[in-house]
Design a protein around this motif. Sequence first.
Motif, PDB file in Angstrom:
ATOM      1  N   LEU A 276       0.763   3.936  -2.852  1.00  0.00           N
ATOM      2  CA  LEU A 276       0.404   5.512  -2.715  1.00  0.00           C
ATOM      3  C   LEU A 276       1.591   6.235  -3.217  1.00  0.00           C
ATOM      4  O   LEU A 276       1.310   7.417  -3.619  1.00  0.00           O
TER       5      LEU A 276
ATOM      6  N   LEU B  24      -7.557   3.283  -2.876  1.00  0.00           N
ATOM      7  CA  LEU B  24      -7.011   4.260  -2.956  1.00  0.00           C
ATOM      8  C   LEU B  24      -7.631   5.546  -2.382  1.00  0.00           C
ATOM      9  O   LEU B  24      -8.728   5.687  -2.772  1.00  0.00           O
ATOM     10  N   HIS B  25      -7.527   6.078  -1.292  1.00  0.00           N
ATOM     11  CA  HIS B  25      -8.167   7.023  -0.703  1.00  0.00           C
ATOM     12  C   HIS B  25      -7.717   8.535  -1.175  1.00  0.00           C
ATOM     13  O   HIS B  25      -6.662   8.707  -1.428  1.00  0.00           O
TER      14      HIS B  25
ATOM     15  N   ALA C 280       0.850  -1.118  -0.101  1.00  0.00           N
ATOM     16  CA  ALA C 280       0.010  -0.023   0.052  1.00  0.00           C
ATOM     17  C   ALA C 280       0.737   1.147  -0.180  1.00  0.00           C
ATOM     18  O   ALA C 280       0.665   2.159  -0.619  1.00  0.00           O
ATOM     19  N   ARG C 281       1.938   1.261   0.695  1.00  0.00           N
ATOM     20  CA  ARG C 281       2.940   2.446   0.719  1.00  0.00           C
ATOM     21  C   ARG C 281       3.446   2.570  -0.452  1.00  0.00           C
ATOM     22  O   ARG C 281       3.598   3.802  -1.038  1.00  0.00           O
TER      23      ARG C 281
ATOM     24  N   ASP D  92       0.873   9.321  -5.885  1.00  0.00           N
ATOM     25  CA  ASP D  92       1.337  10.627  -5.881  1.00  0.00           C
ATOM     26  C   ASP D  92       2.054  11.122  -7.160  1.00  0.00           C
ATOM     27  O   ASP D  92       1.909  12.112  -7.711  1.00  0.00           O
TER      28      ASP D  92
ATOM     29  N   ASP E  26      -4.079   8.175   1.772  1.00  0.00           N
ATOM     30  CA  ASP E  26      -3.950   6.885   2.336  1.00  0.00           C
ATOM     31  C   ASP E  26      -4.296   5.632   1.157  1.00  0.00           C
ATOM     32  O   ASP E  26      -4.776   6.157   0.302  1.00  0.00           O
ATOM     33  N   ALA E  27      -3.906   4.463   1.612  1.00  0.00           N
ATOM     34  CA  ALA E  27      -4.161   3.423   0.697  1.00  0.00           C
ATOM     35  C   ALA E  27      -4.176   2.082   1.254  1.00  0.00           C
ATOM     36  O   ALA E  27      -3.811   2.144   2.513  1.00  0.00           O
TER      37      ALA E  27
ATOM     38  N   PHE F 256      -3.659  12.202  -2.081  1.00  0.00           N
ATOM     39  CA  PHE F 256      -4.049  10.831  -1.584  1.00  0.00           C
ATOM     40  C   PHE F 256      -3.492  10.440  -0.298  1.00  0.00           C
ATOM     41  O   PHE F 256      -2.342  10.130   0.049  1.00  0.00           O
TER      42      PHE F 256
END
Length: 211
Positions: A83, A111-112, A79-80, A87, A99-100, A97
């Motif tokens: 993310l 994906l937030h 997830a990092r 970006d 968070d993810a 974004f």
Amino acid sequence: MTAALLVQYGRPGYVGRFRASVEAVRGACVVLRGPRGLELGTVLCAAVAGVSGIDDEGELLRAATAADEAAADRSAALARDLLAAADELAAGLPVAFPDAEVALDGTAAVLHALPWAGCDLDAVLVALSERFGLPVRLLDLSRTPANPDPPEPATSCGKPDCGSGAGGCGTGGGCSTGSCSRGAVKSATELTAYFADLRGQMEAAARVPLH
């Protein structure tokens, strides 16, 4: 015997009702199968009949094992990476974004996004899906009760709390039936109020939560 338990899950701290055929105590870390796939959650208490605003989200499969926790660590690392890639791909667009999240089995991601103007993120979602080899879905944080009039949100599938606007999020990384992130993003204040109301209903019904 199947019971219904309230479980908190997801980075935003969603609360849902999950069917459970195994015993689970308050505070236990468990594996869930819900609308977003496999993920870890924390047992809160037994579900009380008649409590509004809590959806049936799926099934509590088992208590989390060391292998599940290791899988969660791998998903968090992925997830990092996702993310950081988001970006990079969305540089210059009016969106951030925060968070993810990646499912426990690594088969899907959320994906937030927080847009502050209209933008189409279809190309970003498609590129992320292709790069990481898994469907990436959008959770538009501007579409919450705390912000009922967002500025022309990002790409859309028309479902609550998913992106919206031109383009849609169908082929190659958008939302599909039953797989969008669900529920409004809950603040600490909203969660506190919810549990206070739940406690009152349980006391009125003379029901005892899990210990």
